[in-house]
Write a protein that holds these residues in place. Structure first.
Motif, PDB file in Angstrom:
ATOM      1  N   UNK A 247       1.574   7.385  31.789  1.00 45.36           N
ATOM      2  CA  UNK A 247       0.732   8.575  31.670  1.00 45.36           C
ATOM      3  C   UNK A 247       1.528   9.840  31.986  1.00 45.36           C
ATOM      4  N   UNK A 248       2.306   9.811  33.067  1.00 47.27           N
ATOM      5  CA  UNK A 248       3.086  11.002  33.433  1.00 47.27           C
ATOM      6  C   UNK A 248       4.198  11.289  32.426  1.00 47.27           C
ATOM      7  N   UNK A 249       4.668  10.258  31.734  1.00 44.43           N
ATOM      8  CA  UNK A 249       5.695  10.448  30.702  1.00 44.43           C
ATOM      9  C   UNK A 249       5.102  10.787  29.335  1.00 44.43           C
ATOM     10  N   UNK A 250       3.781  10.812  29.234  1.00 43.23           N
ATOM     11  CA  UNK A 250       3.130  11.145  27.964  1.00 43.23           C
ATOM     12  C   UNK A 250       3.247  10.041  26.921  1.00 43.23           C
ATOM     13  N   UNK A 251       3.371   8.785  27.374  1.00 42.20           N
ATOM     14  CA  UNK A 251       3.520   7.664  26.447  1.00 42.20           C
ATOM     15  C   UNK A 251       2.190   6.937  26.254  1.00 42.20           C
ATOM     16  N   UNK A 252       2.032   6.377  25.076  1.00 51.36           N
ATOM     17  CA  UNK A 252       0.900   5.525  24.768  1.00 51.36           C
ATOM     18  C   UNK A 252       1.286   4.080  25.077  1.00 51.36           C
ATOM     19  N   UNK A 253       0.282   3.197  25.072  1.00 54.51           N
ATOM     20  CA  UNK A 253       0.502   1.781  25.345  1.00 54.51           C
ATOM     21  C   UNK A 253       0.274   1.000  24.054  1.00 54.51           C
ATOM     22  N   UNK A 254       1.321   0.377  23.542  1.00 55.03           N
ATOM     23  CA  UNK A 254       1.205  -0.478  22.363  1.00 55.03           C
ATOM     24  C   UNK A 254       0.671  -1.834  22.781  1.00 55.03           C
ATOM     25  N   UNK A 255      -0.369  -2.289  22.104  1.00 54.18           N
ATOM     26  CA  UNK A 255      -1.083  -3.501  22.505  1.00 54.18           C
ATOM     27  C   UNK A 255      -0.848  -4.632  21.498  1.00 54.18           C
ATOM     28  N   UNK A 256      -0.228  -5.720  21.956  1.00 51.60           N
ATOM     29  CA  UNK A 256      -0.027  -6.921  21.135  1.00 51.60           C
ATOM     30  C   UNK A 256       0.436  -6.612  19.708  1.00 51.60           C
ATOM     31  N   UNK A 257       1.442  -5.735  19.594  1.00 53.89           N
ATOM     32  CA  UNK A 257       1.989  -5.456  18.273  1.00 53.89           C
ATOM     33  C   UNK A 257       2.456  -6.775  17.656  1.00 53.89           C
ATOM     34  N   UNK A 258       2.348  -6.875  16.329  1.00 53.66           N
ATOM     35  CA  UNK A 258       2.731  -8.125  15.666  1.00 53.66           C
ATOM     36  C   UNK A 258       3.306  -7.848  14.288  1.00 53.66           C
ATOM     37  N   UNK A 259       3.829  -8.916  13.680  1.00 55.83           N
ATOM     38  CA  UNK A 259       4.350  -8.848  12.320  1.00 55.83           C
ATOM     39  C   UNK A 259       5.747  -8.274  12.247  1.00 55.83           C
ATOM     40  N   UNK A 260       6.308  -8.354  11.055  1.00 53.76           N
ATOM     41  CA  UNK A 260       7.676  -7.877  10.852  1.00 53.76           C
ATOM     42  C   UNK A 260       7.776  -6.352  10.924  1.00 53.76           C
ATOM     43  N   UNK A 261       6.640  -5.668  10.765  1.00 60.80           N
ATOM     44  CA  UNK A 261       6.629  -4.202  10.888  1.00 60.80           C
ATOM     45  C   UNK A 261       6.222  -3.758  12.287  1.00 60.80           C
ATOM     46  N   UNK A 262       6.018  -4.726  13.172  1.00 57.93           N
ATOM     47  CA  UNK A 262       5.662  -4.492  14.570  1.00 57.93           C
ATOM     48  C   UNK A 262       4.544  -3.451  14.652  1.00 57.93           C
ATOM     49  N   UNK A 263       3.387  -3.825  14.153  1.00 59.96           N
ATOM     50  CA  UNK A 263       2.268  -2.889  14.121  1.00 59.96           C
ATOM     51  C   UNK A 263       1.106  -3.380  14.964  1.00 59.96           C
ATOM     52  N   UNK A 264       0.249  -2.457  15.314  1.00 56.61           N
ATOM     53  CA  UNK A 264      -0.931  -2.754  16.108  1.00 56.61           C
ATOM     54  C   UNK A 264      -1.530  -1.477  16.631  1.00 56.61           C
ATOM     55  N   UNK A 265      -2.360  -1.596  17.624  1.00 60.66           N
ATOM     56  CA  UNK A 265      -3.041  -0.435  18.190  1.00 60.66           C
ATOM     57  C   UNK A 265      -2.262   0.155  19.349  1.00 60.66           C
ATOM     58  N   UNK A 266      -2.391   1.471  19.485  1.00 62.89           N
ATOM     59  CA  UNK A 266      -1.844   2.212  20.613  1.00 62.89           C
ATOM     60  C   UNK A 266      -3.011   2.858  21.348  1.00 62.89           C
ATOM     61  N   UNK A 267      -3.027   2.707  22.658  1.00 57.75           N
ATOM     62  CA  UNK A 267      -4.079   3.280  23.499  1.00 57.75           C
ATOM     63  C   UNK A 267      -3.462   4.192  24.543  1.00 57.75           C
ATOM     64  N   UNK A 268      -4.247   5.133  25.036  1.00 54.27           N
ATOM     65  CA  UNK A 268      -3.778   5.953  26.151  1.00 54.27           C
ATOM     66  C   UNK A 268      -3.760   5.079  27.406  1.00 54.27           C
ATOM     67  N   UNK A 269      -2.900   5.399  28.368  1.00 53.48           N
ATOM     68  CA  UNK A 269      -2.880   4.621  29.610  1.00 53.48           C
ATOM     69  C   UNK A 269      -4.250   4.592  30.310  1.00 53.48           C
TER      70      UNK A 269
END
Length: 117
Positions: free
Chosen positions: A83-105
């Motif tokens: 949160x202090x670094x302004x980063x989102x949290x990637x949740x269970x990314x999958x696949x060869x394109x490493x995709x999924x949902x990003x949530x705020x901390x």
């Protein structure tokens, strides 16, 4: 429900059930990625197997290793730092394109606490 939505839903229940989650790292540290909305996220997975599949199947992450985090450490330290670094949290990314949902901390914290009830 999409595959990404199912993976995200599983993340919260699995992390609470296992009292742990995983990320990946190499000698330079923990990776981040910028999503199409220009938000930078750090990925986390609800099982070591999920994280290992990314290492095994995505060329950019070859040479990384899995890194286990206790749920308490994630809630008390990691989410605060993200949160202090302004980063989102990637949740269970999958696949060869490493995709999924990003949530705020804060959203991840709230969803985990809800799953703990």
């Amino acid at each position: 429900m999409s595959i990404a939505a199912a993976h995200a839903h599983n993340f919260f229940s699995d992390v609470v059930k296992n009292n742990a989650l995983w990320t990946i790292r190499d000698d330079a540290g923990f990776p981040t990625s910028t999503n199409p909305s220009s938000e930078t996220s750090m990925p986390f997975w609800s099982s070591e197997d999920r994280a290992q599949r990314i290492i095994d199947n995505v060329l950019a992450y070859r040479g990384f290793t899995t890194h286990r985090l206790a749920l308490s450490e994630f809630l008390e330290r990691w989410l605060v730092g993200l949160e202090s670094d302004g980063l989102m949290v990637g949740i269970n990314w999958s696949g060869t394109h490493v995709s999924g949902y990003d949530y705020s901390p804060s959203d991840v914290r709230n969803r985990l606490r809800e799953a703990m009830k």
